[in-house]
Design a protein around this motif. Structure first.
Motif, PDB file in Angstrom:
ATOM      1  N   VAL A 258       4.299  -3.380   7.653  1.00  0.00           N
ATOM      2  CA  VAL A 258       4.186  -4.760   8.156  1.00  0.00           C
ATOM      3  C   VAL A 258       4.014  -5.730   6.986  1.00  0.00           C
ATOM      4  CG1 VAL A 258       2.662  -6.325   9.453  1.00  0.00           C
ATOM      5  CG2 VAL A 258       3.335  -4.121  10.444  1.00  0.00           C
TER       6      VAL A 258
ATOM      7  N   ALA B  95       6.721  -8.549   6.070  1.00  0.00           N
ATOM      8  CA  ALA B  95       6.350  -9.974   6.064  1.00  0.00           C
ATOM      9  C   ALA B  95       6.712 -10.616   4.725  1.00  0.00           C
ATOM     10  CB  ALA B  95       4.864 -10.125   6.351  1.00  0.00           C
TER      11      ALA B  95
ATOM     12  N   VAL C  26       5.359 -10.180  13.130  1.00  0.00           N
ATOM     13  CA  VAL C  26       5.888  -8.902  12.632  1.00  0.00           C
ATOM     14  C   VAL C  26       5.200  -7.745  13.372  1.00  0.00           C
ATOM     15  CG1 VAL C  26       6.224  -7.439  10.611  1.00  0.00           C
ATOM     16  CG2 VAL C  26       6.410  -9.927  10.392  1.00  0.00           C
ATOM     17  N   GLN C  27       3.898  -7.847  13.557  1.00  0.00           N
ATOM     18  CA  GLN C  27       3.169  -6.797  14.283  1.00  0.00           C
ATOM     19  C   GLN C  27       3.721  -6.644  15.702  1.00  0.00           C
ATOM     20  OE1 GLN C  27      -0.652  -8.787  13.633  1.00  0.00           O
ATOM     21  NE2 GLN C  27      -1.388  -6.930  12.647  1.00  0.00           N
TER      22      GLN C  27
ATOM     23  N   MET D 115      -3.192 -10.469   9.376  1.00  0.00           N
ATOM     24  CA  MET D 115      -1.851 -10.736   9.885  1.00  0.00           C
ATOM     25  C   MET D 115      -1.815 -11.140  11.359  1.00  0.00           C
ATOM     26  SD  MET D 115       0.090 -10.564   7.335  1.00  0.00           S
ATOM     27  CE  MET D 115       1.799 -10.382   7.862  1.00  0.00           C
TER      28      MET D 115
ATOM     29  N   PHE E 109       7.007  -4.851  15.788  1.00  0.00           N
ATOM     30  CA  PHE E 109       6.844  -3.397  15.625  1.00  0.00           C
ATOM     31  C   PHE E 109       6.437  -2.772  16.954  1.00  0.00           C
ATOM     32  CE2 PHE E 109       6.926  -1.616  11.206  1.00  0.00           C
ATOM     33  CZ  PHE E 109       7.479  -2.727  10.586  1.00  0.00           C
ATOM     34  N   GLN E 110       5.536  -3.438  17.660  1.00  0.00           N
ATOM     35  CA  GLN E 110       5.128  -2.889  18.959  1.00  0.00           C
ATOM     36  C   GLN E 110       6.307  -2.921  19.947  1.00  0.00           C
ATOM     37  OE1 GLN E 110       2.430  -4.913  21.946  1.00  0.00           O
ATOM     38  NE2 GLN E 110       1.096  -3.271  21.263  1.00  0.00           N
TER      39      GLN E 110
ATOM     40  N   VAL F  16      12.009  -5.273  12.182  1.00  0.00           N
ATOM     41  CA  VAL F  16      11.997  -6.323  11.149  1.00  0.00           C
ATOM     42  C   VAL F  16      13.102  -7.345  11.438  1.00  0.00           C
ATOM     43  CG1 VAL F  16      12.176  -6.825   8.678  1.00  0.00           C
ATOM     44  CG2 VAL F  16      11.004  -4.738   9.441  1.00  0.00           C
TER      45      VAL F  16
ATOM     46  N   ILE G 106      -3.579  -6.347   6.109  1.00  0.00           N
ATOM     47  CA  ILE G 106      -3.120  -6.255   7.488  1.00  0.00           C
ATOM     48  C   ILE G 106      -4.115  -6.917   8.448  1.00  0.00           C
ATOM     49  CG2 ILE G 106      -4.145  -3.946   7.874  1.00  0.00           C
ATOM     50  CD1 ILE G 106      -0.739  -5.180   9.236  1.00  0.00           C
TER      51      ILE G 106
ATOM     52  N   ILE H  85      11.983   0.804  12.785  1.00  0.00           N
ATOM     53  CA  ILE H  85      11.288  -0.104  11.864  1.00  0.00           C
ATOM     54  C   ILE H  85      12.264  -1.206  11.430  1.00  0.00           C
ATOM     55  CG2 ILE H  85      10.318  -0.286   9.531  1.00  0.00           C
ATOM     56  CD1 ILE H  85       9.042   2.476   9.988  1.00  0.00           C
TER      57      ILE H  85
ATOM     58  N   THR I  84       2.159   2.027   8.972  1.00  0.00           N
ATOM     59  CA  THR I  84       2.445   0.724   9.586  1.00  0.00           C
ATOM     60  C   THR I  84       1.832  -0.472   8.852  1.00  0.00           C
ATOM     61  OG1 THR I  84       2.553   1.920  11.670  1.00  0.00           O
ATOM     62  CG2 THR I  84       2.530  -0.474  11.799  1.00  0.00           C
TER      63      THR I  84
ATOM     64  N   ALA J 273      11.883  -9.451  14.204  1.00  0.00           N
ATOM     65  CA  ALA J 273      10.844 -10.390  13.739  1.00  0.00           C
ATOM     66  C   ALA J 273      11.465 -11.594  13.040  1.00  0.00           C
ATOM     67  CB  ALA J 273       9.878  -9.672  12.803  1.00  0.00           C
TER      68      ALA J 273
END
Ligand code: FES
Ligand code: FES
Length: 161
Positions: free
Chosen positions: A108, A112, A88-89, A78, A92-93, A147, A75, A143, A104, A150
């Motif tokens: 992530v 990915a 991707v991070q 990333m 999520f935020q 994704v 992570i 979640i 998390t 993303a």
């Protein structure tokens, strides 16, 4: 003790490990990369997922010695080169895909890996791929939404939860 060398987040690293040392332990205790979480150590929770040669792997299921010579990403690797959150991070935020954050890093990394294999997954594809990642907090809805976002898909019609 065995000497291992591998590339982690683009940097060559090495260390001495016992034959039974797990990759998760080597990353966390040997290299100080504590973003890889350990929730169970029994291959159940997915908090420890990293990429080994581009594939998502539960790092508590692999001996560090078996990862010798591999290209590993955690992570910590990333984020974008300028230190900002990776795609991707950031998703999520933006979509509240985390609460306590324990799951998390693994989520992530798994997400990915999914997007690398399947750049436009369906909701079912995401749920199926993340089956090995447990989250105690979110109920998974956000979640999955993160994704899909993303991957560049429009999630505006998916209800917030
Ligand atoms: S710590 Fe590896 S699957 Fe839970
Ligand atoms: S956000 Fe708490 S376990 Fe997933």
């Amino acid at each position: 003790m065995t000497k291992v060398t591998m590339t982690v987040n683009g940097k060559a690293v090495s260390g001495e490990v016992e034959g039974r040392t797990l990759l998760s332990s080597f990353l966390r205790e040997g290299l100080g990369l504590t973003g890889t979480h350990v929730g169970c150590d029994t291959s159940q929770c997915g908090a420890c997922v990293v990429h080994v040669n581009g594939k998502a792997v539960k790092s508590c299921t692999m001996f560090a010695a078996d990862a010798s010579g591999a290209d590993v990403r955690t992570i910590e690797g990333m984020a974008n080169p300028d230190g900002s959150l990776g795609t991707v991070q950031q998703a999520f935020q933006d979509h509240h895909g985390l609460q306590c954050g324990f799951c998390t890093p693994g989520m992530v990394m798994s997400a990915a890996a999914l997007l690398a294999e399947n750049p436009k997954p369906s909701e079912a594809d995401v749920r199926n791929y993340l089956e090995g990642n447990i989250c105690r907090c979110t109920g998974y809805h956000n979640i999955v939404k993160a994704v899909l976002a993303a991957s560049g898909q429009d999630v505006s019609k998916i209800a917030a939860e």
